[in-house]
Design an enzyme around this catalytic site. Sequence first.
Site, mmCIF file in Angstrom:
data_model
loop_
_atom_site.group_PDB
_atom_site.id
_atom_site.type_symbol
_atom_site.label_atom_id
_atom_site.label_comp_id
_atom_site.label_asym_id
_atom_site.label_seq_id
_atom_site.Cartn_x
_atom_site.Cartn_y
_atom_site.Cartn_z
ATOM 1 N N CYS A 116 -24.452 -23.653 15.388
ATOM 2 C CA CYS A 116 -23.358 -22.913 14.743
ATOM 3 C C CYS A 116 -21.999 -23.559 14.975
ATOM 4 O O CYS A 116 -21.023 -23.217 14.297
ATOM 5 C CB CYS A 116 -23.376 -21.460 15.193
ATOM 6 S SG CYS A 116 -24.914 -20.654 14.705
ATOM 7 N N HIS A 257 -16.762 -18.361 13.565
ATOM 8 C CA HIS A 257 -18.166 -18.396 13.155
ATOM 9 C C HIS A 257 -18.646 -16.967 12.924
ATOM 10 O O HIS A 257 -18.294 -16.056 13.675
ATOM 11 C CB HIS A 257 -18.987 -19.085 14.251
ATOM 12 C CG HIS A 257 -20.461 -18.982 14.019
ATOM 13 N ND1 HIS A 257 -21.047 -19.378 12.838
ATOM 14 C CD2 HIS A 257 -21.461 -18.498 14.807
ATOM 15 C CE1 HIS A 257 -22.352 -19.153 12.918
ATOM 16 N NE2 HIS A 257 -22.620 -18.619 14.096
ATOM 17 N N ASN A 287 -25.515 -14.783 9.035
ATOM 18 C CA ASN A 287 -25.167 -16.015 9.750
ATOM 19 C C ASN A 287 -25.837 -17.192 9.040
ATOM 20 O O ASN A 287 -27.055 -17.327 9.084
ATOM 21 C CB ASN A 287 -25.651 -15.887 11.204
ATOM 22 C CG ASN A 287 -25.317 -17.113 12.046
ATOM 23 O OD1 ASN A 287 -24.886 -18.136 11.517
ATOM 24 N ND2 ASN A 287 -25.525 -17.010 13.341
HETATM 25 O O1 UT7 Z 1 -24.858 -17.956 15.750
HETATM 26 C C1 UT7 Z 1 -25.448 -18.297 16.943
HETATM 27 C C2 UT7 Z 1 -25.385 -17.357 17.917
HETATM 28 N N1 UT7 Z 1 -26.070 -16.110 17.731
HETATM 29 C C3 UT7 Z 1 -25.387 -15.029 18.029
HETATM 30 O O2 UT7 Z 1 -24.201 -15.107 18.248
HETATM 31 C C4 UT7 Z 1 -26.111 -13.706 18.162
HETATM 32 C C5 UT7 Z 1 -25.592 -12.962 19.355
HETATM 33 N N2 UT7 Z 1 -26.262 -11.711 19.608
HETATM 34 C C6 UT7 Z 1 -26.195 -10.643 18.791
HETATM 35 O O3 UT7 Z 1 -25.595 -10.710 17.729
HETATM 36 C C7 UT7 Z 1 -26.826 -9.364 19.239
HETATM 37 O O4 UT7 Z 1 -27.222 -9.484 20.584
HETATM 38 C C8 UT7 Z 1 -28.060 -8.931 18.380
HETATM 39 C C9 UT7 Z 1 -27.593 -8.513 17.000
HETATM 40 C C10 UT7 Z 1 -29.046 -10.084 18.259
HETATM 41 C C11 UT7 Z 1 -28.739 -7.731 19.022
HETATM 42 O O5 UT7 Z 1 -27.806 -6.677 19.178
HETATM 43 P P1 UT7 Z 1 -27.677 -5.940 20.583
HETATM 44 O O6 UT7 Z 1 -26.671 -4.884 20.427
HETATM 45 O O7 UT7 Z 1 -27.464 -6.985 21.637
HETATM 46 O O8 UT7 Z 1 -29.084 -5.256 20.714
HETATM 47 P P2 UT7 Z 1 -30.165 -5.415 21.861
HETATM 48 O O9 UT7 Z 1 -30.814 -6.748 21.817
HETATM 49 O O10 UT7 Z 1 -29.559 -4.954 23.156
HETATM 50 O O11 UT7 Z 1 -31.211 -4.324 21.415
HETATM 51 C C12 UT7 Z 1 -30.902 -2.936 21.439
HETATM 52 C C13 UT7 Z 1 -32.083 -2.176 20.867
HETATM 53 C C14 UT7 Z 1 -33.415 -2.605 21.474
HETATM 54 O O12 UT7 Z 1 -34.238 -1.440 21.573
HETATM 55 P P3 UT7 Z 1 -34.391 -0.689 22.996
HETATM 56 O O13 UT7 Z 1 -34.948 -1.717 23.923
HETATM 57 O O14 UT7 Z 1 -32.999 -0.260 23.359
HETATM 58 O O15 UT7 Z 1 -35.320 0.424 22.667
HETATM 59 C C15 UT7 Z 1 -33.994 -3.514 20.414
HETATM 60 O O16 UT7 Z 1 -35.420 -3.536 20.449
HETATM 61 O O17 UT7 Z 1 -32.183 -2.432 19.464
HETATM 62 C C16 UT7 Z 1 -33.514 -2.848 19.152
HETATM 63 N N3 UT7 Z 1 -33.468 -3.748 18.010
HETATM 64 C C17 UT7 Z 1 -33.516 -3.305 16.747
HETATM 65 N N4 UT7 Z 1 -33.617 -2.081 16.215
HETATM 66 C C18 UT7 Z 1 -33.631 -1.977 14.872
HETATM 67 C C19 UT7 Z 1 -33.332 -5.098 18.021
HETATM 68 N N5 UT7 Z 1 -33.322 -5.554 16.753
HETATM 69 C C20 UT7 Z 1 -33.410 -4.462 15.953
HETATM 70 C C21 UT7 Z 1 -33.435 -4.300 14.559
HETATM 71 N N6 UT7 Z 1 -33.551 -3.040 14.062
HETATM 72 N N7 UT7 Z 1 -33.335 -5.329 13.700
#
Ligand code: UT7
Length: 332
Positions: A116, A257, A287
């Site tokens: 990225c 980004h 993204n």
């Molecule tokens: O460009 C290169 C770099 N990439 C990035 O910058 C990405 C950086 N990270 C992020 O954007 C975020 O961490 C994500 C969007 C990937 C995830 O968001 P988050 O707020 O960090 O969520 P999380 O991983 O803490 O997950 C929270 C909950 C989990 O469920 P439990 O364990 O709390 O029951 C996940 O299983 O959300 C769940 N979850 C989803 N639920 C519905 C994860 N993905 C999804 C989904 N739909 N698509």
Amino acid sequence: MSNGYRAKITAIGGYVPPGIISNHDLEKIVETNDEWIVTRTGIRERHVAPKEMATSDMAVEAARIVLSRAGVAPSGIHAIFVCTVTPDMLFPATACLVQDKLGAAGAWGYDLLAACSGFVYGLTTAAHIVSVGPPKKILVIGADTMTRILDYKDRSTCILFGDAAAAFLVETANPGEEGFVDFVNEVDGSGGQFLYMPAGGSRLPASAETVAARQHYVHQDGQQVFKYAVRKMSEMTETLLRRNGLTVDDITLLIPHQANRRIIEATAKALSMPLDRVVINIDKYGNTTGATLPLATIDAVESGRLKKGGLVLYAAVGAGYTAGASLWRWNF
Ligand code: UT7
């Protein structure tokens, strides 16, 4: 700059494939929902390239638009950099395929793999090559077909990315003209484990086992990357401002980004930068890795937010970790 040659950006253009995957479409593929995706990421839809289209095809479309807007023939191009993590194939470089399809007979080039941060590294590289003189025109293209490396069984990654290409023409400024101002690039390889594609390289060549284990897809620890991205984008921005005797108020637009709307908002907050001076278009494209910065720039120019004389600050973080920021005085 060394030898007194400064780089400027003289034309921009993008190609976004017409196919769209909405959040509601994804609800039918993985256990997710529009509300979660919008509130956690800001993404509403992303574009997807048709099966027969690869990264070089989108890159060529974007490059042709740039050349026609600039009134430059392909033979006038000195170099082509394709910033991508989804080359058509590992080799030859996508830049070579683009050079051939464009008919850019005098150009050399290569692919720049910095995920990225690829486009911001590409801009900086082009600016330094231009600085050596004699006058040159360089195509910097950010292009990624991310949907080809997404695991549509992994809801935490497949909702994030989309396909697109966009390009800038970077060329030698006339004496006295402004353009490239400064940059900061950083790598922290200890973060490599948090965002990677495990197989397909020399460490783990493609095999029936790697395919069965779904190792040819994006693997990410989202929370780790999130925290690093917010910290680095604001740190690098502050460094660039301080070093150039500027404050946030001097910046016309921050173009970050587009990985997650919350990352962008947290970065802006850390910098005390009002959101009306930050470009956010992640809702439309997700993204697109190498293409986010030029696509966001196109939106800013087309909506009249970025005009000649504006000071634009690019900031990006990506797999590696790679991180980069650069400062440009806008030329058209
Ligand atoms: O460009 C290169 C770099 N990439 C990035 O910058 C990405 C950086 N990270 C992020 O954007 C975020 O961490 C994500 C969007 C990937 C995830 O968001 P988050 O707020 O960090 O969520 P999380 O991983 O803490 O997950 C929270 C909950 C989990 O469920 P439990 O364990 O709390 O029951 C996940 O299983 O959300 C769940 N979850 C989803 N639920 C519905 C994860 N993905 C999804 C989904 N739909 N698509």
